[in-house]
Design an enzyme around this catalytic site. Structure first.
Site, PDB file in Angstrom:
ATOM      1  CG  ASP A   1      -1.626  -6.993  -4.291  1.00 38.61           C
ATOM      2  OD1 ASP A   1      -1.557  -8.207  -4.009  1.00 38.61           O
ATOM      3  OD2 ASP A   1      -0.653  -6.308  -4.630  1.00 38.61           O
TER       4      ASP A   1
ATOM      5  CE  LYS B   1       7.993  -4.918 -10.918  1.00 36.70           C
ATOM      6  NZ  LYS B   1       8.378  -4.121  -9.778  1.00 36.70           N
TER       7      LYS B   1
ATOM      8  CG  ASP C   1       5.219  -1.033  -8.035  1.00 39.61           C
ATOM      9  OD1 ASP C   1       6.116  -1.233  -8.859  1.00 39.61           O
ATOM     10  OD2 ASP C   1       5.434  -0.942  -6.811  1.00 39.61           O
TER      11      ASP C   1
ATOM     12  N   GLY D   1       0.766  -1.238   0.000  1.00 47.05           N
ATOM     13  CA  GLY D   1       0.000   0.000   0.000  1.00 47.05           C
ATOM     14  C   GLY D   1       0.803   1.297   0.000  1.00 47.05           C
TER      15      GLY D   1
END
Ligand SMILES: C[S@@+](CC[C@H](N)C(=O)[O-])C[C@H]1O[C@@H](n2cnc3c(N)ncnc32)[C@H](O)[C@@H]1O
Length: 340
Positions: A230, A297, A267, A213
């Site tokens: 998530d 990534k 992310d 978070g």
């Protein structure tokens, strides 16, 4: 011809060098600190044009530059080194009179340069003040940069915007308590600055791969309503936040009405191509002109090829505004996109 001292994230200098070789015909690059700091020249090109181009279309891996105006052999004698620093500062004369000046001193780990950054600054400040300049840490008119490598001391004075970053070596620092929940929060705080994209202009954010978070907490602090996706748990301090909805789901399995959000951030720690498919499918949930901030990534190295492939794929549904390796990125870069 101008020679610049340049910095990239650890291990990424070879890629920053390659970007410059591709862009600046005849440039000569040379390593100063392995993997991180190097110099490049503007070759036979108009130096102003080179700088303009670097500023307008920033290379991905080049974090910081400053022009070398003077250089001297590095010495371990404190007195002689102080003389060198004072002499350079004194040469700035009229340039710094009545102006705010930041002094940024860095050295390579193995350099015999005998001063710390703070000590180096303390030597230069009185000279700048004598010339009528005001020493400041931030929001300077000029930045005096000193970099000591193993062999040389490089010195230069430039406008903050011409350094690509006004932080020493582009190493953006946030106070520890600014990104309370996870270090990842610093990436979003840095992206906000690097892309000049104040987050408080948005109202409804979708945060993919949100746990624990850090990014969500930044968005909540900026006043946004956040939908965090998530399967993992969010930090307990966030779970009851009135503007947060946490969906414990795989981002591949969710859907929302078109135009539900004006900001999408992602992310996710996953293969970047899978992530790209998920984010691209969710693109319609962004309102027209909405923004996305996405971490890419670099899993298999070969970063140029990976980034180019990903930009092509993201480019199908988004306008790509900027791709940058931020100081807080490790094996990744951050991309800012807008919904087409
Ligand atoms: C690097 S962490 C994100 C950190 C977060 N941005 C922060 O500031 O705290 C990556 C997260 O992506 C999540 N993730 C990976 N694949 C996912 C998927 N398919 N759907 C949703 N979340 C996913 C993981 O559970 C993990 O919590």
């Amino acid at each position: 011809m101008i020679t610049y001292v340049s910095t990239a994230n650890p291990g990424f200098a070879p890629y920053a060098m390659e970007e410059l070789r591709r862009r600046i015909k005849g440039t000569k690059v040379s390593g100063l600190a392995p993997g991180e700091t190097f110099s490049f020249t503007t070759g036979d090109n108009d130096p102003e044009q080179v700088l303009k181009d670097l500023r307008r279309n920033e290379p991905i891996f080049l974090r910081h530059i400053f022009p070398i105006e003077a250089e001297k052999d590095v010495m371990n004698s404190p007195d002689k080194t102080a003389e060198v620093l004072k002499e350079y500062a004194a040469s700035l004369g009229e340039r710094v009179k009545g102006r705010k000046v930041a002094i940024q001193v860095r050295k390579e780990q193995s350099s015999p340069f005998p001063y710390s950054s703070a000590e180096g600054r303390d030597i230069i400040i009185p000279v700048i003040e004598e010339l009528g300049g005001e020493s400041v840490a931030r929001d300077a008119d000029w930045i005096v940069s000193i970099y000591a490598s193993k062999k040389m001391i490089y010195m230069g004075c430039s406008l903050p915007s011409d350094n690509l970053s006004d932080w020493p070596g582009g190493a953006v620092r946030f106070r520890k308590d600014e990104g309370v929940i996870s270090r990842a929060a610093f990436k979003l705080l840095e992206a906000e600055r690097a892309f000049n994209l104040p987050l408080d202009q948005f109202s409804y954010a979708l945060d993919l791969g949100a746990a624990p978070g850090g990014w969500t907490s930044v968005l909540l602090e900026r006043g946004l309503k956040v939908t965090a996706v998530d399967p993992a748990e969010m930090d307990p301090s966030l779970e009851l936040h009135p503007r947060l909805r946490h969906m414990r789901r795989n981002a591949a399995d969710i859907s929302f009405a078109p135009g539900s959000f004006d900001l999408l951030v992602c992310d996710m720690s996953w293969d970047p191509h899978h992530t790209c498919r998920i984010v691209s499918e969710l693109a319609p949930v962004l309102s027209a002109g909405g923004s996305g901030i996405i971490t890419l990534k670099l899993m298999h190295r070969k970063p140029f090829q990976s980034i180019q492939d990903l930009m092509e794929d993201y480019g199908q549904v988004f306008d790509i505004r900027k791709v940058k390796q931020l100081f807080h990125n490790r094996e990744e870069v951050t991309m800012w996109v807008k919904r087409k």
